[in-house]
Scaffold this active site. Structure first.
Site, PDB file in Angstrom:
ATOM      1  N   LEU A 166      21.764  19.301  -8.894  1.00  0.00           N
ATOM      2  CA  LEU A 166      20.626  19.143  -9.793  1.00  0.00           C
ATOM      3  C   LEU A 166      19.350  19.269  -8.963  1.00  0.00           C
ATOM      4  O   LEU A 166      19.207  18.602  -7.926  1.00  0.00           O
ATOM      5  CB  LEU A 166      20.641  17.765 -10.460  1.00  0.00           C
ATOM      6  N   ASP A 167      18.425  20.112  -9.398  1.00  0.00           N
ATOM      7  CA  ASP A 167      17.161  20.261  -8.692  1.00  0.00           C
ATOM      8  C   ASP A 167      16.407  18.937  -8.669  1.00  0.00           C
ATOM      9  O   ASP A 167      16.567  18.101  -9.573  1.00  0.00           O
ATOM     10  CB  ASP A 167      16.287  21.319  -9.377  1.00  0.00           C
TER      11      ASP A 167
END
Length: 327
Positions: A48-49
């Site tokens: 996940l960024d």
């Protein structure tokens, strides 16, 4: 002959279904969780960024052997597309590269959704972890290179509008492995002639986990160190500079783990006795008994008293272990 060093940490196993906050990277989150559990080994199933929040499944110990099964699971996201501007990273982090005064009506956006449902071809963002000639695309892009990333097939099971205004649209999507939500925002904005980028992104689910499995960093810290949160790790998951005394008991934080076997809900499961489990753990094939036991399966898992014993194949009623798990 070099001596093998002693493993650091506890041999704890299971899944932490972390509700990752905005601003924390996936690697940072894994380091922090590993430190809190004092685990020997940890890894995550699906990056996940930092600008995204939500479900980041983190495997500890032997659960890392089941990471591929979670990575392949369907995912549900909620994301907001801001219309009128395309950005270099396709989200808030990048610089604006294209602008438009046009804003789409809800009916225009809804009419576009069937083109983005099912199996579609999608080009990943310039700033992505895709490898090009052995290098990550985001490293090349940060160096100023324009990366030629080939389109690839992704599967989108569902794409719906949750809320809409002229400036922004909130979507919910159920998709398969490898789908880039940022690419959807970019491509929809181009098709609508108004440009767009992701302004907010939250991962709601990663099959087989649901929001009921969520746990926060704060909850983990409280379980590990009590309400006062004494000795909490720093943001990078390492111990703080000052000396801290760690309690020797881990019952409270271990109670927040999801059992390793849950990650294998996608596989046929067969229950075996303790004696049979011991034979399987030694690498022996065993006969699977029971009226409903499968006769053939390319992949299946064996359990004893609800605990994972092994992943293997079933051939002519014989379970043949490929990966075994400790008792």
């Amino acid at each position: 002959m070099a001596r093998r060093g002693k493993k650091k940490g506890r041999p704890v196993s299971g899944w932490v279904v972390l509700d990752k906050p905005v601003g924390m990277g996936s690697t940072e989150a894994v380091a922090k969780v590993k430190w809190l559990f004092n685990a020997e080994k940890a890894g995550h199933a699906g990056t996940l960024d930092p600008l995204a929040s939500g479900m980041l499944p983190i495997a500890l110990g032997e659960a890392t052997k089941t990471v591929p099964y979670v990575q392949d699971g369907a995912k549900i996201y909620r994301f907001t597309v801001a219309w009128g501007e395309e950005r270099s990273t396709d989200d808030l982090e990048g610089q604006a590269t294209k602008n438009s005064d046009k804003r789409p009506a809800r009916a225009e956006v809804e009419a576009l959704l069937p083109a983005y449902t099912g199996v579609i071809m999608q080009t990943p963002p310039q700033f992505s972890a895709i490898k090009i000639a052995g290098e990550r695309a985001y490293d090349l892009a940060r160096g100023g290179a324009v990366v030629d990333i080939p389109a690839r097939e992704v599967e989108i099971g569902r794409l719906e509008i949750v809320e809409h205004s002229p400036e922004r649209t909130l979507f919910e999507i159920e998709c398969g492995k490898g789908t880039y939500v940022r690419s959807l925002a970019r491509d929809m904005g181009r098709d609508l002639g108004c440009f767009g980028h992701v302004a907010d992104l939250r991962r709601m689910e990663v099959d087989p986990f649901t929001a009921d499995d969520f746990v926060t960093i704060a909850e983990l810290e409280t379980a590990r160190f009590g309400e006062a949160g004494r000795g909490k790790p720093s943001s990078d998951g390492q111990a703080p500079q000052e000396e801290i005394r760690l309690p020797d008991r881990f019952e409270d934080i271990d109670a927040l783990l999801v059992d390793t076997v849950v990650a294998l809900d996608c596989l046929p499961q067969v229950s075996v006795s303790d004696d049979t489990a011991s034979r399987i753990r030694l690498g022996n094939s065993v006969v699977i008994r029971g009226r409903d036991a499968p006769v053939e399966a390319e992949e299946a898992c064996a359990t004893a008293r609800g605990r994972l014993v092994a992943i293997g194949a079933i051939e002519q009623g014989m379970f043949k272990p490929k990966r075994v798990f400790g008792g």
